[in-house]
Design a protein around this motif. Structure first.
Motif, PDB file in Angstrom:
ATOM      1  N   GLU A 108       0.827  -1.209   0.000  1.00 36.43           N
ATOM      2  CA  GLU A 108       0.000   0.000   0.000  1.00 36.43           C
ATOM      3  C   GLU A 108       0.861   1.258   0.000  1.00 36.43           C
ATOM      4  N   LEU A 109       1.969   1.222   0.736  1.00 35.02           N
ATOM      5  CA  LEU A 109       2.866   2.374   0.831  1.00 35.02           C
ATOM      6  C   LEU A 109       3.844   2.446  -0.342  1.00 35.02           C
ATOM      7  N   GLY A 110       3.869   1.408  -1.160  1.00 37.41           N
ATOM      8  CA  GLY A 110       4.778   1.401  -2.301  1.00 37.41           C
ATOM      9  C   GLY A 110       6.233   1.181  -1.927  1.00 37.41           C
ATOM     10  N   LEU A 111       6.470   0.495  -0.813  1.00 40.89           N
ATOM     11  CA  LEU A 111       7.848   0.229  -0.390  1.00 40.89           C
ATOM     12  C   LEU A 111       8.474  -0.863  -1.262  1.00 40.89           C
ATOM     13  N   PRO A 112       9.768  -0.766  -1.549  1.00 40.80           N
ATOM     14  CA  PRO A 112      10.444  -1.839  -2.289  1.00 40.80           C
ATOM     15  C   PRO A 112      10.406  -3.129  -1.472  1.00 40.80           C
ATOM     16  N   ILE A 113      10.025  -4.252  -2.118  1.00 44.12           N
ATOM     17  CA  ILE A 113       9.911  -5.541  -1.432  1.00 44.12           C
ATOM     18  C   ILE A 113      10.808  -6.552  -2.141  1.00 44.12           C
ATOM     19  N   TYR A 114      11.729  -7.146  -1.398  1.00 39.62           N
ATOM     20  CA  TYR A 114      12.688  -8.101  -1.944  1.00 39.62           C
ATOM     21  C   TYR A 114      12.558  -9.437  -1.212  1.00 39.62           C
ATOM     22  N   PHE A 128      17.632  -9.720  -2.644  1.00 39.31           N
ATOM     23  CA  PHE A 128      18.419  -8.710  -1.930  1.00 39.31           C
ATOM     24  C   PHE A 128      19.909  -9.036  -2.040  1.00 39.31           C
ATOM     25  N   ILE A 129      20.259 -10.304  -1.804  1.00 38.19           N
ATOM     26  CA  ILE A 129      21.668 -10.708  -1.869  1.00 38.19           C
ATOM     27  C   ILE A 129      22.227 -10.457  -3.274  1.00 38.19           C
ATOM     28  N   ARG A 130      21.445 -10.758  -4.293  1.00 36.14           N
ATOM     29  CA  ARG A 130      21.898 -10.525  -5.680  1.00 36.14           C
ATOM     30  C   ARG A 130      22.192  -9.044  -5.904  1.00 36.14           C
ATOM     31  N   GLU A 131      21.319  -8.172  -5.442  1.00 40.16           N
ATOM     32  CA  GLU A 131      21.539  -6.740  -5.620  1.00 40.16           C
ATOM     33  C   GLU A 131      22.761  -6.266  -4.834  1.00 40.16           C
ATOM     34  N   TRP A 132      22.904  -6.793  -3.620  1.00 42.95           N
ATOM     35  CA  TRP A 132      24.037  -6.398  -2.779  1.00 42.95           C
ATOM     36  C   TRP A 132      25.361  -6.816  -3.424  1.00 42.95           C
ATOM     37  N   SER A 133      25.357  -7.948  -4.100  1.00 43.59           N
ATOM     38  CA  SER A 133      26.593  -8.504  -4.671  1.00 43.59           C
ATOM     39  C   SER A 133      26.744  -8.193  -6.161  1.00 43.59           C
ATOM     40  N   GLU A 134      26.105  -7.127  -6.612  1.00 44.21           N
ATOM     41  CA  GLU A 134      26.126  -6.741  -8.025  1.00 44.21           C
ATOM     42  C   GLU A 134      27.537  -6.734  -8.604  1.00 44.21           C
ATOM     43  N   ASN A 135      28.495  -6.200  -7.860  1.00 49.08           N
ATOM     44  CA  ASN A 135      29.860  -6.048  -8.372  1.00 49.08           C
ATOM     45  C   ASN A 135      30.829  -7.099  -7.832  1.00 49.08           C
ATOM     46  N   LYS A 136      30.293  -8.178  -7.312  1.00 48.77           N
ATOM     47  CA  LYS A 136      31.128  -9.264  -6.794  1.00 48.77           C
ATOM     48  C   LYS A 136      31.136 -10.454  -7.760  1.00 48.77           C
ATOM     49  N   GLN A 137      32.162 -11.283  -7.643  1.00 46.36           N
ATOM     50  CA  GLN A 137      32.123 -12.578  -8.312  1.00 46.36           C
ATOM     51  C   GLN A 137      31.235 -13.488  -7.476  1.00 46.36           C
ATOM     52  N   ALA A 153      11.792 -18.683  -3.634  1.00 49.48           N
ATOM     53  CA  ALA A 153      12.302 -17.472  -2.993  1.00 49.48           C
ATOM     54  C   ALA A 153      11.287 -16.857  -2.040  1.00 49.48           C
ATOM     55  N   SER A 154      10.044 -16.690  -2.468  1.00 45.61           N
ATOM     56  CA  SER A 154       8.988 -16.150  -1.608  1.00 45.61           C
ATOM     57  C   SER A 154       7.651 -16.395  -2.284  1.00 45.61           C
ATOM     58  N   LYS A 155       6.566 -16.078  -1.559  1.00 42.76           N
ATOM     59  CA  LYS A 155       5.234 -16.248  -2.135  1.00 42.76           C
ATOM     60  C   LYS A 155       5.020 -15.296  -3.321  1.00 42.76           C
ATOM     61  N   LEU A 156       5.727 -14.173  -3.319  1.00 43.02           N
ATOM     62  CA  LEU A 156       5.616 -13.242  -4.443  1.00 43.02           C
ATOM     63  C   LEU A 156       6.514 -13.648  -5.598  1.00 43.02           C
ATOM     64  N   GLU A 157       7.535 -14.441  -5.295  1.00 47.66           N
ATOM     65  CA  GLU A 157       8.482 -14.890  -6.317  1.00 47.66           C
ATOM     66  C   GLU A 157       8.613 -16.414  -6.265  1.00 47.66           C
ATOM     67  N   PRO A 158       7.690 -17.126  -6.887  1.00 50.29           N
ATOM     68  CA  PRO A 158       7.751 -18.586  -6.866  1.00 50.29           C
ATOM     69  C   PRO A 158       8.803 -19.122  -7.831  1.00 50.29           C
ATOM     70  N   LYS A 217      17.936 -16.798  -8.620  1.00 43.62           N
ATOM     71  CA  LYS A 217      17.950 -15.343  -8.383  1.00 43.62           C
ATOM     72  C   LYS A 217      19.361 -14.774  -8.257  1.00 43.62           C
ATOM     73  N   TYR A 218      20.343 -15.632  -7.974  1.00 38.24           N
ATOM     74  CA  TYR A 218      21.688 -15.130  -7.678  1.00 38.24           C
ATOM     75  C   TYR A 218      22.494 -14.781  -8.937  1.00 38.24           C
ATOM     76  N   GLU A 219      22.176 -15.413 -10.086  1.00 38.32           N
ATOM     77  CA  GLU A 219      22.895 -15.176 -11.339  1.00 38.32           C
ATOM     78  C   GLU A 219      24.402 -15.401 -11.149  1.00 38.32           C
ATOM     79  N   HIS A 220      24.766 -16.643 -10.962  1.00 43.52           N
ATOM     80  CA  HIS A 220      26.144 -17.027 -10.639  1.00 43.52           C
ATOM     81  C   HIS A 220      27.102 -16.804 -11.811  1.00 43.52           C
ATOM     82  N   HIS A 221      28.374 -16.659 -11.449  1.00 41.74           N
ATOM     83  CA  HIS A 221      29.469 -16.692 -12.422  1.00 41.74           C
ATOM     84  C   HIS A 221      30.089 -18.093 -12.445  1.00 41.74           C
ATOM     85  N   ILE A 222      30.196 -18.677 -11.242  1.00 46.99           N
ATOM     86  CA  ILE A 222      30.642 -20.059 -11.108  1.00 46.99           C
ATOM     87  C   ILE A 222      29.549 -20.807 -10.353  1.00 46.99           C
TER      88      ILE A 222
END
Length: 458
Positions: A89-95, A100-109, A169-174, A180-185
């Motif tokens: 209802e408030l329009g908050l970002p929901i992960y 969340f981990i994927r976004e946090w590790s955007e620039n990591k291997q 991952a969640s009820k919103l993301e079956p 979701k992690y998009e691995h390199h290895i």
């Protein structure tokens, strides 16, 4: 949004294993963390309180407001969760937490370890060796590991090692978490049907691993267990510009109840873990670590002190030729691997196995047939089922004949009260050498396994 600029996070279903550790990791970075759950059990409740996070029991939509930058949604929370509805209802970002981990590790291997079994142990081995080698890395693992205060680390390290769960991952993301992690290895340890409540057919389940393997990017690497037939098919499939790295069981020898790795250049290396499945786990960890520059000598130096992930063939007590383990074996492939490992390691001992049917899949009359033969190498095999668990999952009761037929073993004894189970385990002790193992993802109706173990070896 730039996820690393957030100042306030709310966790819906904070009591989950990864969720509460992730909350603590963010709290340690100075981010304001709040959270709630319908129930919060130990050790999560104590860890959150001691860490300075005031987690609420019960859903309180009034706690969701515009001061929150982001909401992390756990799998346990349903679509009609009042806090989730307020956040929408408030329009908050929901992960979800993997998002969340994927976004946090955007620039990591990103290194992701998947598989129906062994993923916690392989991830833990990789973490142990990297720490021994002095490498900087972040991680997410589904079990407690000695030397690591939390099961999640979020820093500015260039590499992140992730245990990749195929559950949603969640009820919103079956969607399977590891997608979701998009691995390199990526690594696949083995494929054996699990999570029937989500993946109702074997083909639907195995498809998740094919999707995971297909997700390996160009110039990426896919490490896989070539001795597992299905994993070998998935891993060997031609993928453009992907490095395929198959592995197989590490050579080893058992001497007086101790396992030694056989190596070409370094002789015999003593290790604390045992069994074919763990020798495969070691081989998988070694193959992956070599891809990121860990030399074999460093690996073998480090692996000698690895004691295993918590609850994975964890030693409870040992004395006078008697030994007791507990193990987080909760699926047919895991039960079979653990029983085989114990019988091989302690070949001259009387082997008693107590297994708790606990998961949703294990209470399904079709799926339970997958357990056929898994307890055959035990000298005494006991299966326990808490009737409360049947009610929670709206499942029909089992008889001893049902269990014997499903496991394909008429010698199995079946229990629905834990006192009778304990009495039978104690009565199974015979001769000079006995090996006991309690296998479950549950808690055997809260019996004190450590206390029982000390009694069994006395």
């Amino acid at each position: 949004m730039d996820i690393k600029t957030i100042k306030s996070v709310h966790f819906i279903a904070i009591g989950g294993s990864v969720m509460h550790n992730m909350a603590l990791a963010l709290h340690e970075k100075g981010i304001k963390v709040s959270g709630s759950d319908d129930e919060i059990y130990e050790p999560a409740a104590g860890k959150l309180k001691n860490g300075g996070i005031n987690a609420q029991v019960g859903w309180k939509p009034e706690s969701i407001n515009d001061s929150i930058d982001l909401v992390v949604l756990g799998m346990h929370a349903k679509e009609d969760n009042p806090e989730l509805l307020k956040a929408k209802e408030l329009g908050l970002p929901i992960y979800s937490f993997p998002e969340f981990i994927r976004e946090w590790s955007e620039n990591k291997q990103r290194i992701v370890v998947g598989g129906s079994h062994g993923k916690s142990t392989i991830t833990s081995m990789i973490m142990h060796v990297l720490k021994h080698a002095g490498r900087e890395f972040d991680y997410l693992v589904g079990a407690e590991v000695e030397g690591f205060p939390l099961t999640v680390s979020l820093s500015d390290a260039p590499v992140i090692v992730l245990e990749g769960d195929e559950y949603l991952a969640s009820k919103l993301e079956p969607v399977a978490k590891f997608l979701k992690y998009e691995h390199h290895i990526g690594l696949i340890s083995g494929i054996a049907w699990d999570h029937k409540n989500v993946f109702t057919t074997f083909n639907e389940y195995t498809k998740q691993f094919d999707l995971f393997a297909d997700q390996t990017p160009k110039a990426g690497s896919l490490v896989f267990n070539e001795e597992d037939d299905l994993t070998n098919i998935v891993g060997s499939k031609e993928r453009e510009d992907v490095r395929q790295v198959p592995y197989k069981t590490h050579e080893a020898v058992i001497k007086e109840g101790k396992t030694f790795l056989k190596t070409k250049d370094f002789g015999e290396i003593p290790v604390n873990v045992f069994g074919k499945h763990n020798l495969q786990n070691i081989a998988g960890a070694l193959a992956l670590l070599k891809l990121i520059g860990i030399e074999e000598k460093v690996f073998y130096d480090a692996i000698q002190s690895f004691k295993g992930a918590k609850n994975r063939l964890e030693l409870l007590a040992e004395n006078n030729g008697n030994i007791v383990f507990k193990d987080y074996a909760h699926s047919p492939s895991k039960v079979g691997a653990t029983v085989d490992a114990l019988k091989e390691q302690y070949a001259n001992a009387n082997l008693t196995i107590a297994y708790e049917l606990h998961t949703f899949s294990s209470l399904n009359r079709e799926f339970i047939k997958e357990y056929k033969g898994t307890l055959d190498k035990a000298d005494q095999a006991f299966v326990y089922l808490n009737p409360k668990n049947l009610k929670l999952n709206d499942a029909a009761a089992f008889s001893e004949a049902d269990i014997q037929k499903a496991f394909g073993n008429e010698n199995i004894k079946f229990f629905e009260d834990v006192e009778s189970l304990v009495a039978q385990v104690e009565a199974s002790k015979t001769g000079d050498k006995n090996t006991f193992a309690f296998l479950s993802s549950g808690k055997f109706n809260q019996i004190n396994l450590k206390e029982l173990a000390e009694k069994l070896v006395s």
